[in-house]
Design an enzyme around this catalytic site. Structure first.
Site, PDB file in Angstrom:
ATOM      1  N   ASP A 168       0.896  -1.153   0.000  1.00 19.68           N
ATOM      2  CA  ASP A 168       0.000   0.000   0.000  1.00 19.68           C
ATOM      3  C   ASP A 168       0.935   1.204   0.000  1.00 19.68           C
ATOM      4  O   ASP A 168       1.587   1.485   1.008  1.00 19.68           O
ATOM      5  CB  ASP A 168      -0.906   0.008   1.231  1.00 19.68           C
ATOM      6  CG  ASP A 168      -1.877   1.190   1.243  1.00 19.68           C
ATOM      7  OD1 ASP A 168      -1.538   2.235   0.657  1.00 19.68           O
ATOM      8  OD2 ASP A 168      -2.958   1.063   1.843  1.00 19.68           O
ATOM      9  N   HIS A 169       1.032   1.879  -1.128  1.00 20.45           N
ATOM     10  CA  HIS A 169       2.103   2.878  -1.259  1.00 20.45           C
ATOM     11  C   HIS A 169       1.974   4.017  -0.255  1.00 20.45           C
ATOM     12  O   HIS A 169       2.954   4.723   0.027  1.00 20.45           O
ATOM     13  CB  HIS A 169       2.172   3.423  -2.695  1.00 20.45           C
ATOM     14  CG  HIS A 169       1.069   4.379  -3.049  1.00 20.45           C
ATOM     15  ND1 HIS A 169      -0.191   3.962  -3.418  1.00 20.45           N
ATOM     16  CD2 HIS A 169       1.043   5.729  -3.101  1.00 20.45           C
ATOM     17  CE1 HIS A 169      -0.938   5.011  -3.686  1.00 20.45           C
ATOM     18  NE2 HIS A 169      -0.225   6.098  -3.494  1.00 20.45           N
ATOM     19  N   HIS A 200      -5.824   3.000   1.842  1.00 22.85           N
ATOM     20  CA  HIS A 200      -4.941   4.094   2.261  1.00 22.85           C
ATOM     21  C   HIS A 200      -5.392   4.750   3.570  1.00 22.85           C
ATOM     22  O   HIS A 200      -4.611   4.895   4.520  1.00 22.85           O
ATOM     23  CB  HIS A 200      -4.871   5.172   1.180  1.00 22.85           C
ATOM     24  CG  HIS A 200      -4.450   4.676  -0.164  1.00 22.85           C
ATOM     25  ND1 HIS A 200      -3.675   3.554  -0.343  1.00 22.85           N
ATOM     26  CD2 HIS A 200      -4.697   5.151  -1.422  1.00 22.85           C
ATOM     27  CE1 HIS A 200      -3.458   3.365  -1.636  1.00 22.85           C
ATOM     28  NE2 HIS A 200      -4.075   4.319  -2.302  1.00 22.85           N
TER      29      HIS A 200
END
Length: 331
Positions: free
Chosen positions: A17-18, A80
């Protein structure tokens, strides 16, 4: 076991999950557990509400075919924003080892009940006839690849409660949307009102704001004396803007950081299987109801703050908007 877990052990799986690789998200653990100033106020006794925001100032921009099958909740909120919530709300881990941090994140999720339809406001943008670009004048349903009867939300605001000793009664408000008035991602911790205000009710609520993007910063909104001869209060901030404080700063891209973590074998900033399962437990019932068309998205105009209903929703949860404060960028 099924899927990828049937073939690999947990120690071999690195789910990216960037957002977990972004500088200010990584900073949350040190900010929380490395500063005694914050430790004693990080609870329901002092904090009124927590708002985690993701805003984009453009529409689906050619991704409508993909986006219509997912929507803003699957695209942004369930992953996010929920990951950020875990880092804001979790208890102090035993250490900074990956297993200890991820254990605490899972504990937070287990205290959250599945989201109901009444816990959300959803919206879908329409074109702005006064928009300066073709994209701004194009509504979501006018984007090629979007069905004319689509109910896919491009905006969502959801409330959650973490039913543990630290956070009982404190609403956590997650909001995200496309085609809004600005590009921004931030965490806003709003504290309770000052008791027995002796300044004629001029004091506004303190807020700790962690700006994830753009222009990474941590600042705290404070009440101070207005400059000059008056004895009135005015809102200002204690401000740490990263690019002002750390000259010549070149922050790595989130994916760069996470790929390096993978090479080094560090799983701290990756999502564990039980964590993912808890996230879907919270959101899946809601998503099934929305997919079945049980709630209509409210229209909002491209380039605005989102649906007016969202302002009432967040106000009813106790969030107080201060119209007297304006963030100013240093030149």
């Amino acid at each position: 076991k099924h899927g990828i877990n049937a073939e690999y052990g947990e120690h071999e799986i690195y789910r990216i999950d960037h957002y977990l690789g972004k500088e200010m998200v990584l900073n949350l653990i040190i900010l929380r557990f490395g500063n005694e100033l914050l430790r004693s106020v990080w609870n329901r006794d002092k904090i009124s509400n927590v708002v985690i925001t993701f805003k984009e100032d453009f529409g689906t921009a050619g991704r409508a075919g993909y986006f219509d099958t997912s929507g803003i909740i699957r695209d942004v909120m369930q992953n996010h924003l929920l990951q950020i919530l875990c880092l804001v709300a979790m208890e102090r881990p035993v250490s900074v080892d990956a297993s200890d941090i991820r254990d605490e994140k899972v504990k937070v999720l287990k205290f959250i009940k599945p989201i109901e339809l009444d816990d959300v406001v959803i919206g879908q943008y329409v074109g702005n006839p006064d928009g300066k670009t073709d994209d701004a004048r194009t509504g979501y349903k006018e984007d090629p690849g979007v069905p004319a009867d689509s109910k896919t939300p491009t905006y969502a605001m959801a409330k959650m409660h973490i039913d543990n000793d630290r956070w009982a009664g404190v609403p956590f408000i997650l909001k995200c949307g496309k085609a809004l008035n600005e590009r921004k991602a931030e965490i806003r911790i709003q504290f309770k009102d000052t008791p027995s205000d002796i300044f004629g009710n001029m004091c506004r609520r303190n807020e700790l704001v962690i700006r994830v993007q753009p222009s990474e910063a941590v600042y705290c909104k404070m009440n101070v004396k207005s400059p000059g001869m008056s004895f009135n209060t005015v809102e200002s901030e204690l401000n740490l803007s990263y690019h002002d404080r750390f000259e010549g700063l070149d922050l790595p891209d989130a994916y760069e950081r996470l790929i390096l973590d993978f090479i080094l074998g560090s799983q701290t900033n990756f999502v564990r299987t039980d964590e993912l399962a808890e996230a879907w437990r919270i959101f899946t019932p809601l998503l099934h109801k929305l997919d079945a068309g049980q709630k209509e998205p409210v229209q909002y105009v491209y380039g605005t703050r989102g649906p007016a209903e969202a302002d009432k929703f967040i106000g009813d949860l106790g969030f107080k908007f201060s119209s007297t404060y304006k963030w100013t960028e240093k030149k």
